[in-house]
Design a protein around this motif. Structure first.
Motif, PDB file in Angstrom:
ATOM      1  N   ASP A 189       0.836  -1.198   0.000  1.00 25.00           N
ATOM      2  CA  ASP A 189       0.000   0.000   0.000  1.00 25.00           C
ATOM      3  C   ASP A 189       0.873   1.251   0.000  1.00 25.00           C
ATOM      4  O   ASP A 189       0.654   2.184   0.780  1.00 25.00           O
ATOM      5  CB  ASP A 189      -0.950  -0.001   1.206  1.00 25.00           C
ATOM      6  CG  ASP A 189      -2.042   1.058   1.105  1.00 25.00           C
ATOM      7  OD1 ASP A 189      -2.370   1.458  -0.019  1.00 25.00           O
ATOM      8  OD2 ASP A 189      -2.560   1.484   2.161  1.00 25.00           O
ATOM      9  N   ASN A 194      -3.991   3.572  -3.926  1.00 25.76           N
ATOM     10  CA  ASN A 194      -5.440   3.635  -4.060  1.00 25.76           C
ATOM     11  C   ASN A 194      -5.966   4.926  -3.442  1.00 25.76           C
ATOM     12  O   ASN A 194      -5.779   5.170  -2.250  1.00 25.76           O
ATOM     13  CB  ASN A 194      -6.077   2.422  -3.369  1.00 25.76           C
ATOM     14  CG  ASN A 194      -7.563   2.295  -3.656  1.00 25.76           C
ATOM     15  OD1 ASN A 194      -8.182   3.173  -4.246  1.00 25.76           O
ATOM     16  ND2 ASN A 194      -8.145   1.196  -3.225  1.00 25.76           N
ATOM     17  N   TRP A 195      -6.627   5.761  -4.248  1.00 28.54           N
ATOM     18  CA  TRP A 195      -7.140   7.035  -3.754  1.00 28.54           C
ATOM     19  C   TRP A 195      -8.499   6.877  -3.084  1.00 28.54           C
ATOM     20  O   TRP A 195      -8.994   7.818  -2.453  1.00 28.54           O
ATOM     21  CB  TRP A 195      -7.246   8.054  -4.881  1.00 28.54           C
ATOM     22  CG  TRP A 195      -8.161   7.667  -6.004  1.00 28.54           C
ATOM     23  CD1 TRP A 195      -7.844   6.910  -7.093  1.00 28.54           C
ATOM     24  CD2 TRP A 195      -9.550   8.018  -6.157  1.00 28.54           C
ATOM     25  NE1 TRP A 195      -8.948   6.761  -7.907  1.00 28.54           N
ATOM     26  CE2 TRP A 195      -9.996   7.432  -7.362  1.00 28.54           C
ATOM     27  CE3 TRP A 195     -10.441   8.765  -5.393  1.00 28.54           C
ATOM     28  CZ2 TRP A 195     -11.307   7.569  -7.831  1.00 28.54           C
ATOM     29  CZ3 TRP A 195     -11.750   8.903  -5.844  1.00 28.54           C
ATOM     30  CH2 TRP A 195     -12.167   8.311  -7.053  1.00 28.54           C
ATOM     31  N   LYS A 196      -9.107   5.707  -3.171  1.00 33.19           N
ATOM     32  CA  LYS A 196     -10.375   5.454  -2.483  1.00 33.19           C
ATOM     33  C   LYS A 196     -10.060   4.827  -1.124  1.00 33.19           C
ATOM     34  O   LYS A 196      -9.717   3.648  -1.039  1.00 33.19           O
ATOM     35  CB  LYS A 196     -11.271   4.539  -3.317  1.00 33.19           C
ATOM     36  CG  LYS A 196     -11.712   5.161  -4.621  1.00 33.19           C
ATOM     37  CD  LYS A 196     -12.761   4.344  -5.338  1.00 33.19           C
ATOM     38  CE  LYS A 196     -12.199   3.044  -5.864  1.00 33.19           C
ATOM     39  NZ  LYS A 196     -13.198   2.286  -6.657  1.00 33.19           N
ATOM     40  N   ARG A 197     -10.174   5.625  -0.069  1.00 32.00           N
ATOM     41  CA  ARG A 197      -9.738   5.198   1.257  1.00 32.00           C
ATOM     42  C   ARG A 197     -10.782   5.592   2.296  1.00 32.00           C
ATOM     43  O   ARG A 197     -11.407   6.655   2.185  1.00 32.00           O
ATOM     44  CB  ARG A 197      -8.379   5.811   1.610  1.00 32.00           C
ATOM     45  CG  ARG A 197      -7.327   5.649   0.513  1.00 32.00           C
ATOM     46  CD  ARG A 197      -5.978   6.226   0.903  1.00 32.00           C
ATOM     47  NE  ARG A 197      -5.280   5.358   1.829  1.00 32.00           N
ATOM     48  CZ  ARG A 197      -4.529   4.324   1.459  1.00 32.00           C
ATOM     49  NH1 ARG A 197      -4.380   4.020   0.188  1.00 32.00           N
ATOM     50  NH2 ARG A 197      -3.913   3.583   2.373  1.00 32.00           N
ATOM     51  N   TYR A 214     -12.429   0.158  -1.904  1.00 33.79           N
ATOM     52  CA  TYR A 214     -11.797   1.061  -0.939  1.00 33.79           C
ATOM     53  C   TYR A 214     -10.752   0.319  -0.107  1.00 33.79           C
ATOM     54  O   TYR A 214     -10.907  -0.871   0.195  1.00 33.79           O
ATOM     55  CB  TYR A 214     -12.836   1.649   0.007  1.00 33.79           C
ATOM     56  CG  TYR A 214     -13.648   2.783  -0.578  1.00 33.79           C
ATOM     57  CD1 TYR A 214     -13.404   4.101  -0.215  1.00 33.79           C
ATOM     58  CD2 TYR A 214     -14.659   2.529  -1.502  1.00 33.79           C
ATOM     59  CE1 TYR A 214     -14.153   5.143  -0.751  1.00 33.79           C
ATOM     60  CE2 TYR A 214     -15.412   3.567  -2.053  1.00 33.79           C
ATOM     61  CZ  TYR A 214     -15.147   4.864  -1.677  1.00 33.79           C
ATOM     62  OH  TYR A 214     -15.882   5.893  -2.209  1.00 33.79           O
ATOM     63  N   GLU A 215      -9.710   1.057   0.266  1.00 40.76           N
ATOM     64  CA  GLU A 215      -8.776   0.587   1.284  1.00 40.76           C
ATOM     65  C   GLU A 215      -9.369   1.000   2.630  1.00 40.76           C
ATOM     66  O   GLU A 215      -9.531   2.189   2.907  1.00 40.76           O
ATOM     67  CB  GLU A 215      -7.394   1.227   1.107  1.00 40.76           C
ATOM     68  CG  GLU A 215      -6.705   0.904  -0.207  1.00 40.76           C
ATOM     69  CD  GLU A 215      -6.238  -0.534  -0.291  1.00 40.76           C
ATOM     70  OE1 GLU A 215      -6.239  -1.234   0.756  1.00 40.76           O
ATOM     71  OE2 GLU A 215      -5.877  -0.961  -1.390  1.00 40.76           O
ATOM     72  N   VAL A 216      -9.709   0.044   3.450  1.00 39.18           N
ATOM     73  CA  VAL A 216     -10.439   0.300   4.681  1.00 39.18           C
ATOM     74  C   VAL A 216      -9.547   0.082   5.894  1.00 39.18           C
ATOM     75  O   VAL A 216      -8.847  -0.936   5.995  1.00 39.18           O
ATOM     76  CB  VAL A 216     -11.683  -0.610   4.786  1.00 39.18           C
ATOM     77  CG1 VAL A 216     -12.418  -0.359   6.098  1.00 39.18           C
ATOM     78  CG2 VAL A 216     -12.610  -0.388   3.592  1.00 39.18           C
ATOM     79  N   THR A 217      -9.585   1.045   6.812  1.00 39.94           N
ATOM     80  CA  THR A 217      -8.957   0.910   8.124  1.00 39.94           C
ATOM     81  C   THR A 217     -10.048   0.977   9.172  1.00 39.94           C
ATOM     82  O   THR A 217     -10.895   1.879   9.122  1.00 39.94           O
ATOM     83  CB  THR A 217      -7.925   2.019   8.374  1.00 39.94           C
ATOM     84  OG1 THR A 217      -6.925   1.988   7.358  1.00 39.94           O
ATOM     85  CG2 THR A 217      -7.257   1.837   9.736  1.00 39.94           C
ATOM     86  N   ARG A 220      -8.427  -3.642   5.449  1.00 39.82           N
ATOM     87  CA  ARG A 220      -7.015  -3.948   5.207  1.00 39.82           C
ATOM     88  C   ARG A 220      -6.209  -3.782   6.491  1.00 39.82           C
ATOM     89  O   ARG A 220      -5.264  -4.513   6.754  1.00 39.82           O
ATOM     90  CB  ARG A 220      -6.463  -3.056   4.107  1.00 39.82           C
ATOM     91  CG  ARG A 220      -4.994  -3.328   3.790  1.00 39.82           C
ATOM     92  CD  ARG A 220      -4.603  -2.827   2.446  1.00 39.82           C
ATOM     93  NE  ARG A 220      -3.263  -3.246   2.087  1.00 39.82           N
ATOM     94  CZ  ARG A 220      -2.762  -3.140   0.866  1.00 39.82           C
ATOM     95  NH1 ARG A 220      -3.500  -2.653  -0.115  1.00 39.82           N
ATOM     96  NH2 ARG A 220      -1.531  -3.537   0.606  1.00 39.82           N
ATOM     97  N   HIS A 236      -2.292   8.968   4.713  1.00 41.07           N
ATOM     98  CA  HIS A 236      -2.870   9.717   3.596  1.00 41.07           C
ATOM     99  C   HIS A 236      -4.225  10.326   3.971  1.00 41.07           C
ATOM    100  O   HIS A 236      -5.249  10.066   3.330  1.00 41.07           O
ATOM    101  CB  HIS A 236      -2.998   8.812   2.368  1.00 41.07           C
ATOM    102  CG  HIS A 236      -1.734   8.095   2.025  1.00 41.07           C
ATOM    103  ND1 HIS A 236      -0.623   8.742   1.525  1.00 41.07           N
ATOM    104  CD2 HIS A 236      -1.395   6.783   2.149  1.00 41.07           C
ATOM    105  CE1 HIS A 236       0.356   7.861   1.346  1.00 41.07           C
ATOM    106  NE2 HIS A 236      -0.084   6.678   1.711  1.00 41.07           N
ATOM    107  N   THR A 288      -8.657  10.365   2.682  1.00 42.35           N
ATOM    108  CA  THR A 288      -9.421   9.398   3.469  1.00 42.35           C
ATOM    109  C   THR A 288     -10.746   9.945   3.990  1.00 42.35           C
ATOM    110  O   THR A 288     -10.803  11.009   4.604  1.00 42.35           O
ATOM    111  CB  THR A 288      -8.572   8.912   4.662  1.00 42.35           C
ATOM    112  OG1 THR A 288      -7.354   8.341   4.172  1.00 42.35           O
ATOM    113  CG2 THR A 288      -9.322   7.857   5.459  1.00 42.35           C
TER     114      THR A 288
END
Length: 337
Positions: free
Chosen positions: A123, A167-170, A192-195, A213, A230, A234
């Motif tokens: 990432d 990935n700009w989709k966060r 989406y990259e998910v936190t 992720r 980032h 987000t």
């Protein structure tokens, strides 16, 4: 990431591949910016850039390019209509798309592809470039939501395709309960990259969340904002187990560079959140930027329904928060000469 991993596996087999990337598109185009396809020497493909007869033609082009062995990187604008000027895709859904084509050779490009996959797995940022030189990977000094992550730059006959791998989709979901789990699943399915954050590292909805992720346990929800990579890209969604936790989460994110901060709750709960934030010394104007209550108005009672309403709001706001995500409208076809 799956596309690049599959392409890398193919190159590691010792065979070249013909690659097509969508650099730009208008509304209605079946191929959207960032879509990808590669063609093997036997004509089989991986990925998609719109399907139909267009992909059949590109597959044929790829097999021919691989057999001849002297294909120079190029780009092509394909129009999805039967009449008018310009190259036709064979589709009639309106609009057009710009495809970039190049050949990946194992002996020349294998290390670049390995680094592409490695950065995606970690990432990490990386700027993929395609031009007359072939394909290479460089670093980009600044990543912001004002600049399109994929672009085709043309200048006096020269051209350069650039794609930021990050990935700009966060999304950062603060609250790892049932709603956080459902939203993680929906957003991950949307790319989406998910936190996910929670103060409870043993609650099963946090432990068993395989869609995020990153899973981060914090002592205080106010710490969550400090752990978001980032932040300028987000979306922050606050849905802790109660109103005090929501306040703590907002205290840690309200003054950050996040393009979107939303909180779930009834009007009574939101009024109490405003009151507590003001008591903590927060400028009331900061709360005005918060999406509250979060989600599109609809009948949403279960965690899954709530997740859909929130995801729908993110999609509705995407073109406002990230203007580069809005495709241009197609122009009427010009008459043939």
């Amino acid at each position: 990431m799956q596309f690049w991993t599959t392409l890398l596996e193919h190159l590691e087999s010792g065979e070249p591949a013909f690659v097509g990337l969508v650099a730009d598109n208008t509304a209605h185009s079946p191929g959207t910016r960032g879509a990808k396809i590669f063609v093997r020497p036997d004509g089989t493909t991986g990925g998609t850039i719109g399907g139909g007869v267009m992909e059949a033609d590109i597959s044929e082009m790829g097999v021919e390019a691989l057999s001849e062995g002297d294909f120079a990187p190029d780009f092509q604008v394909l129009y999805h209509r039967a009449k008018g000027k310009g190259d036709k895709s064979g589709l009639i859904c309106a609009g057009h798309q710009t495809n970039v084509y190049f050949v990946c050779e194992p002996d020349r490009d294998l290390e670049v592809l390995r680094e592409v996959v490695a950065r995606l797995e970690r990432d990490e940022p990386g700027l993929l470039q395609v031009g007359s030189f072939g394909v290479r990977l460089v670093d980009e000094a600044t990543i912001s939501r004002e600049r399109a992550p994929i672009r085709l730059v043309q200048d006096e006959g020269a051209w350069l395709y650039e794609e930021q791998l990050l990935n700009w989709k966060r999304a950062a979901i603060i609250g790892g309960g049932h709603c956080g789990l459902a939203l993680s699943r929906v957003l991950a399915n949307l790319g989406y990259e998910v936190t996910i954050f929670d103060t409870r590292d043993d609650v099963f909805t946090f432990v068993e969340n395989d869609h995020a992720r990153y899973k981060v346990a914090v002592d205080d929800f106010a710490e969550a904002g400090e752990h978001i990579d980032h932040p300028e890209l987000t979306h922050v969604i606050v849905m802790t187990m109660g109103q005090p936790g929501d306040v703590r989460a907002l205290l840690g994110t309200l003054d950050g560079p996040f393009p979107y901060v939303g909180v779930m709750g009834s009007e009574a709960k939101l009024a109490k959140i405003r009151e507590d934030l003001a008591a903590a010394g927060v400028d009331p104007a900061l709360f005005e930027r918060v999406y509250a209550p979060i989600g599109l108005p609809m009948t949403s009672n279960t965690p899954e329904e709530i997740a859909i309403s929130i995801a729908a709001e993110l999609l509705r706001e995407r073109e406002t928060l990230f203007p580069h995500a809005k495709p241009a409208r197609p122009q009427p076809p010009e008459a043939s000469g």
